[in-house]
Every structure is written in C-alpha cells, then in structure tokens.
Design a protein around this motif. Structure first.
Motif, PDB file in Angstrom:
ATOM      1  N   CYS A   4       0.870  -1.264   0.242  1.00  0.00           N
ATOM      2  CA  CYS A   4       0.230   0.401   0.193  1.00  0.00           C
ATOM      3  C   CYS A   4       1.028   1.235  -0.497  1.00  0.00           C
ATOM      4  N   ALA A   5       2.234   1.582   0.570  1.00  0.00           N
ATOM      5  CA  ALA A   5       3.151   2.302   0.982  1.00  0.00           C
ATOM      6  C   ALA A   5       3.324   2.907  -0.260  1.00  0.00           C
ATOM      7  N   LEU A   6       3.931   1.174  -1.026  1.00  0.00           N
ATOM      8  CA  LEU A   6       5.205   1.712  -2.016  1.00  0.00           C
ATOM      9  C   LEU A   6       3.356   2.443  -3.241  1.00  0.00           C
ATOM     10  N   THR A   7       2.516   1.961  -3.777  1.00  0.00           N
ATOM     11  CA  THR A   7       1.757   2.442  -4.414  1.00  0.00           C
ATOM     12  C   THR A   7       0.704   3.305  -3.984  1.00  0.00           C
ATOM     13  N   ALA A   8       0.523   3.609  -3.066  1.00  0.00           N
ATOM     14  CA  ALA A   8      -0.179   5.326  -2.970  1.00  0.00           C
ATOM     15  C   ALA A   8       0.491   5.774  -1.442  1.00  0.00           C
ATOM     16  N   PRO A   9       2.072   6.602  -1.588  1.00  0.00           N
ATOM     17  CA  PRO A   9       3.084   6.765  -0.568  1.00  0.00           C
ATOM     18  C   PRO A   9       1.747   8.000   0.323  1.00  0.00           C
ATOM     19  N   GLU A  10       1.869   8.494  -0.857  1.00  0.00           N
ATOM     20  CA  GLU A  10       0.557  10.064  -0.264  1.00  0.00           C
ATOM     21  C   GLU A  10      -0.043   9.608   0.961  1.00  0.00           C
ATOM     22  N   VAL A  11      -1.119   8.107   0.999  1.00  0.00           N
ATOM     23  CA  VAL A  11      -2.203   8.229   1.241  1.00  0.00           C
ATOM     24  C   VAL A  11      -1.927   6.906   2.367  1.00  0.00           C
ATOM     25  N   PHE A  12      -1.052   5.932   2.568  1.00  0.00           N
ATOM     26  CA  PHE A  12      -1.239   5.326   3.326  1.00  0.00           C
ATOM     27  C   PHE A  12       0.746   4.765   3.300  1.00  0.00           C
ATOM     28  N   ASP A  13       1.267   4.757   4.447  1.00  0.00           N
ATOM     29  CA  ASP A  13       2.750   4.124   5.543  1.00  0.00           C
ATOM     30  C   ASP A  13       2.760   3.198   5.867  1.00  0.00           C
ATOM     31  N   GLN A  14       4.120   3.380   6.548  1.00  0.00           N
ATOM     32  CA  GLN A  14       3.756   1.585   7.473  1.00  0.00           C
ATOM     33  C   GLN A  14       4.868   2.070   8.713  1.00  0.00           C
ATOM     34  N   ASP A  15       4.080   1.940   9.920  1.00  0.00           N
ATOM     35  CA  ASP A  15       4.841   1.752  11.189  1.00  0.00           C
ATOM     36  C   ASP A  15       6.460   1.797  11.392  1.00  0.00           C
ATOM     37  N   PRO A  66      -8.899  13.781  -5.323  1.00  0.00           N
ATOM     38  CA  PRO A  66      -9.329  13.247  -6.603  1.00  0.00           C
ATOM     39  C   PRO A  66      -8.272  12.640  -7.501  1.00  0.00           C
ATOM     40  N   GLY A  67      -7.011  13.380  -7.604  1.00  0.00           N
ATOM     41  CA  GLY A  67      -5.733  12.791  -7.876  1.00  0.00           C
ATOM     42  C   GLY A  67      -4.991  11.804  -7.006  1.00  0.00           C
ATOM     43  N   GLN A  68      -5.157  10.997  -5.995  1.00  0.00           N
ATOM     44  CA  GLN A  68      -4.918   9.633  -5.245  1.00  0.00           C
ATOM     45  C   GLN A  68      -6.060   9.040  -4.620  1.00  0.00           C
ATOM     46  N   ASP A  69      -7.439   9.177  -5.324  1.00  0.00           N
ATOM     47  CA  ASP A  69      -8.283   8.185  -5.368  1.00  0.00           C
ATOM     48  C   ASP A  69      -7.513   6.837  -6.218  1.00  0.00           C
ATOM     49  N   THR A  70      -7.354   6.825  -7.275  1.00  0.00           N
ATOM     50  CA  THR A  70      -6.691   5.722  -8.145  1.00  0.00           C
ATOM     51  C   THR A  70      -5.854   4.133  -7.309  1.00  0.00           C
ATOM     52  N   ALA A  71      -4.598   5.615  -6.774  1.00  0.00           N
ATOM     53  CA  ALA A  71      -3.648   4.593  -6.086  1.00  0.00           C
ATOM     54  C   ALA A  71      -3.966   3.959  -5.246  1.00  0.00           C
ATOM     55  N   ALA A  72      -5.434   4.513  -4.402  1.00  0.00           N
ATOM     56  CA  ALA A  72      -5.862   4.600  -3.050  1.00  0.00           C
ATOM     57  C   ALA A  72      -6.692   2.870  -3.516  1.00  0.00           C
ATOM     58  N   ARG A  73      -7.351   2.901  -4.540  1.00  0.00           N
ATOM     59  CA  ARG A  73      -8.166   1.485  -4.118  1.00  0.00           C
ATOM     60  C   ARG A  73      -7.266   0.735  -5.803  1.00  0.00           C
ATOM     61  N   GLN A  74      -6.103   0.841  -5.686  1.00  0.00           N
ATOM     62  CA  GLN A  74      -5.211   0.019  -6.743  1.00  0.00           C
ATOM     63  C   GLN A  74      -4.470  -0.951  -5.156  1.00  0.00           C
ATOM     64  N   ALA A  75      -4.228   0.105  -4.145  1.00  0.00           N
ATOM     65  CA  ALA A  75      -4.274  -0.269  -2.959  1.00  0.00           C
ATOM     66  C   ALA A  75      -4.490  -1.643  -2.403  1.00  0.00           C
ATOM     67  N   ALA A  76      -5.952  -1.220  -2.575  1.00  0.00           N
ATOM     68  CA  ALA A  76      -7.045  -1.929  -1.673  1.00  0.00           C
ATOM     69  C   ALA A  76      -7.391  -3.197  -2.049  1.00  0.00           C
ATOM     70  N   ASP A  77      -6.697  -3.380  -3.967  1.00  0.00           N
ATOM     71  CA  ASP A  77      -6.870  -4.787  -4.140  1.00  0.00           C
ATOM     72  C   ASP A  77      -5.958  -5.003  -4.038  1.00  0.00           C
ATOM     73  N   ILE A  78      -4.574  -4.647  -4.130  1.00  0.00           N
ATOM     74  CA  ILE A  78      -3.158  -5.298  -4.615  1.00  0.00           C
ATOM     75  C   ILE A  78      -2.841  -5.480  -2.442  1.00  0.00           C
ATOM     76  N   CYS A  79      -3.449  -5.407  -1.920  1.00  0.00           N
ATOM     77  CA  CYS A  79      -3.235  -5.845  -0.326  1.00  0.00           C
ATOM     78  C   CYS A  79      -3.581  -7.537  -0.043  1.00  0.00           C
ATOM     79  N   PRO A  80      -2.216  -8.490   0.215  1.00  0.00           N
ATOM     80  CA  PRO A  80      -3.134  -9.831   0.096  1.00  0.00           C
ATOM     81  C   PRO A  80      -3.538  -9.548   1.644  1.00  0.00           C
ATOM     82  N   SER A  81      -3.609  -8.518   2.439  1.00  0.00           N
ATOM     83  CA  SER A  81      -4.980  -9.539   3.662  1.00  0.00           C
ATOM     84  C   SER A  81      -6.133  -8.543   3.639  1.00  0.00           C
ATOM     85  N   GLY A  82      -6.180  -7.871   3.218  1.00  0.00           N
ATOM     86  CA  GLY A  82      -7.517  -7.413   2.784  1.00  0.00           C
ATOM     87  C   GLY A  82      -7.910  -6.368   3.534  1.00  0.00           C
TER      88      GLY A  82
END
Ligand code: SF4
Length: 76
Positions: free
Chosen positions: A16-27, A42-58
């Motif tokens: 998620c942090a790799l796909t949408a670094p402006e939206v997600f980070d890691q502790d 609006p400019g970040q929502d596509t990457a945020a959706r992609q991050a949700a799609d590829i997250c292996p743990s949902g």
C-alpha cells in the motif's frame, strides 16, 4: 471515497505504501499500515483503490460515496 484500515489484519507487506505513498505509510516500529489520509484527494483515489486491491490481507477498506454525500458499504 473514504478509507479504513484494519491494523490487526495487516501483514506488513508494504504494498500500500509503495502504491499510494501519499495515502499510506508503514509504522516504523512494527511495519503495519498507517493511514495518512482517510479521504484521498481526487488525484490520489486511483492509487488508493489499487492499494486496496493488491493488499494481500484485505486490510484496506474502500467506502465509495454516493451522489449527495452518503456512503455505501463496500461489497465483500
Ligand atoms: S498492503 Fe496490506 S498487508 Fe501490506 S502493509 Fe498495506 S495494509 Fe498491510
């Protein structure tokens, strides 16, 4: 759109942090996801959706807003 995370489900994969670094980070301590923006711009929502799609743990939930501003629960 509105985002939610479940840190208990997160496997610290970091996609998620790799796909949408402006939206997600890691502790820095445990590597689990941190949500930087509950409502991506609006400019970040596509990457945020992609991050949700590829997250292996949902661990990322995307709530789409309907016209008029109300929210709908995502399909599971
Ligand atoms: S992609 Fe999913 S499992 Fe990986 S850090 Fe992000 S929320 Fe956690």
């Amino acid at each position: 759109m509105e985002l939610g995370i479940d840190r208990e489900r997160c496997q610290s994969a970091g996609m998620c942090a790799l796909t949408a670094p402006e939206v997600f980070d890691q502790d820095a301590e445990d590597g689990r996801v941190l949500l930087l923006r509950t409502r991506p711009s609006p400019g970040q929502d596509t990457a945020a959706r992609q991050a949700a799609d590829i997250c292996p743990s949902g661990a990322i939930t995307v709530i789409e807003e309907r016209e008029g501003g109300s929210s709908a629960a995502p399909e599971s």
